[in-house]
Scaffold this motif. Structure first.
Motif, PDB file in Angstrom:
ATOM      1  N   LEU A  11       8.269   3.748  -1.714  1.00  0.00           N
ATOM      2  CA  LEU A  11       6.897   3.401  -1.359  1.00  0.00           C
ATOM      3  C   LEU A  11       5.983   3.408  -2.587  1.00  0.00           C
ATOM      4  O   LEU A  11       5.152   2.510  -2.744  1.00  0.00           O
ATOM      5  CB  LEU A  11       6.364   4.373  -0.295  1.00  0.00           C
ATOM      6  N   ILE A  12       6.152   4.364  -3.452  1.00  0.00           N
ATOM      7  CA  ILE A  12       5.352   4.430  -4.672  1.00  0.00           C
ATOM      8  C   ILE A  12       5.668   3.247  -5.575  1.00  0.00           C
ATOM      9  O   ILE A  12       4.769   2.628  -6.153  1.00  0.00           O
ATOM     10  CB  ILE A  12       5.581   5.773  -5.398  1.00  0.00           C
ATOM     11  N   MET A  13       6.932   2.888  -5.690  1.00  0.00           N
ATOM     12  CA  MET A  13       7.320   1.750  -6.518  1.00  0.00           C
ATOM     13  C   MET A  13       6.740   0.446  -5.971  1.00  0.00           C
ATOM     14  O   MET A  13       6.228  -0.379  -6.718  1.00  0.00           O
ATOM     15  CB  MET A  13       8.853   1.640  -6.608  1.00  0.00           C
ATOM     16  N   VAL A  14       6.801   0.262  -4.667  1.00  0.00           N
ATOM     17  CA  VAL A  14       6.261  -0.949  -4.051  1.00  0.00           C
ATOM     18  C   VAL A  14       4.753  -1.006  -4.297  1.00  0.00           C
ATOM     19  O   VAL A  14       4.208  -2.055  -4.660  1.00  0.00           O
ATOM     20  CB  VAL A  14       6.590  -1.006  -2.543  1.00  0.00           C
ATOM     21  N   PHE A  15       4.064   0.109  -4.103  1.00  0.00           N
ATOM     22  CA  PHE A  15       2.622   0.154  -4.352  1.00  0.00           C
ATOM     23  C   PHE A  15       2.320  -0.193  -5.812  1.00  0.00           C
ATOM     24  O   PHE A  15       1.400  -0.957  -6.094  1.00  0.00           O
ATOM     25  CB  PHE A  15       2.075   1.549  -4.012  1.00  0.00           C
ATOM     26  N   GLY A  16       3.088   0.335  -6.747  1.00  0.00           N
ATOM     27  CA  GLY A  16       2.889   0.041  -8.165  1.00  0.00           C
ATOM     28  C   GLY A  16       3.105  -1.428  -8.485  1.00  0.00           C
ATOM     29  O   GLY A  16       2.334  -2.034  -9.230  1.00  0.00           O
ATOM     30  N   ILE A  17       4.124  -2.026  -7.917  1.00  0.00           N
ATOM     31  CA  ILE A  17       4.410  -3.439  -8.152  1.00  0.00           C
ATOM     32  C   ILE A  17       3.281  -4.306  -7.599  1.00  0.00           C
ATOM     33  O   ILE A  17       2.817  -5.238  -8.255  1.00  0.00           O
ATOM     34  CB  ILE A  17       5.777  -3.832  -7.540  1.00  0.00           C
ATOM     35  N   VAL A  18       2.805  -3.981  -6.407  1.00  0.00           N
ATOM     36  CA  VAL A  18       1.694  -4.732  -5.815  1.00  0.00           C
ATOM     37  C   VAL A  18       0.446  -4.590  -6.685  1.00  0.00           C
ATOM     38  O   VAL A  18      -0.263  -5.554  -6.940  1.00  0.00           O
ATOM     39  CB  VAL A  18       1.434  -4.262  -4.362  1.00  0.00           C
ATOM     40  N   LEU A  19       0.185  -3.385  -7.167  1.00  0.00           N
ATOM     41  CA  LEU A  19      -0.980  -3.137  -8.008  1.00  0.00           C
ATOM     42  C   LEU A  19      -0.900  -3.951  -9.305  1.00  0.00           C
ATOM     43  O   LEU A  19      -1.874  -4.585  -9.707  1.00  0.00           O
ATOM     44  CB  LEU A  19      -1.091  -1.642  -8.333  1.00  0.00           C
TER      45      LEU A  19
END
Length: 122
Positions: A11-19
């Protein structure tokens, strides 16, 4: 209940990629503005954003190194530079650079006015 430690990581990785993806669109917009200021992109006309007065040129290209009070920061102080160099020498310095100062910060057609203005700094 045992929680899977991989799920929060994903979830943190997905959030970082989206950001990063969202922030890259902002960067692309800035690049388009820079390109249009340089005259690149549509049409062949150039949009000149250069300052015309020596004080404005100083604020845009010189203040970071020479300071807001001409005191010198990374570059040397400009106080008294008019008595140290001739107008011709100042014109050459502001157009061709010197030491760590890069060339091309002041266009040759504005170098005379810039040198005259530098001579007034006490």
């Amino acid at each position: 209940m045992n929680r899977n430690p991989v799920i929060p990581f994903i979830l943190i990785m997905v959030f970082g990629i989206v950001l990063v993806f969202v922030m890259s669109f902002k960067g692309l917009g800035d690049m388009k503005e820079v390109a249009s200021e340089k005259g690149e992109g549509k049409g062949s006309e150039k949009t000149e954003v250069a300052a015309s007065k020596p004080e404005d040129i100083y604020k845009q290209t010189c203040v970071a190194c020479h300071g807001d009070q001409y005191q010198g920061v990374v570059g040397p102080t400009l106080k008294g530079v008019g008595s140290k160099y001739s107008k011709e020498q100042l014109e050459e310095i502001v157009t061709k650079g010197r030491g760590n100062m890069p060339a091309g910060l002041v266009s040759p057609d504005k170098a005379g006015a810039m040198a005259d203005w530098l001579k007034t700094i006490k």
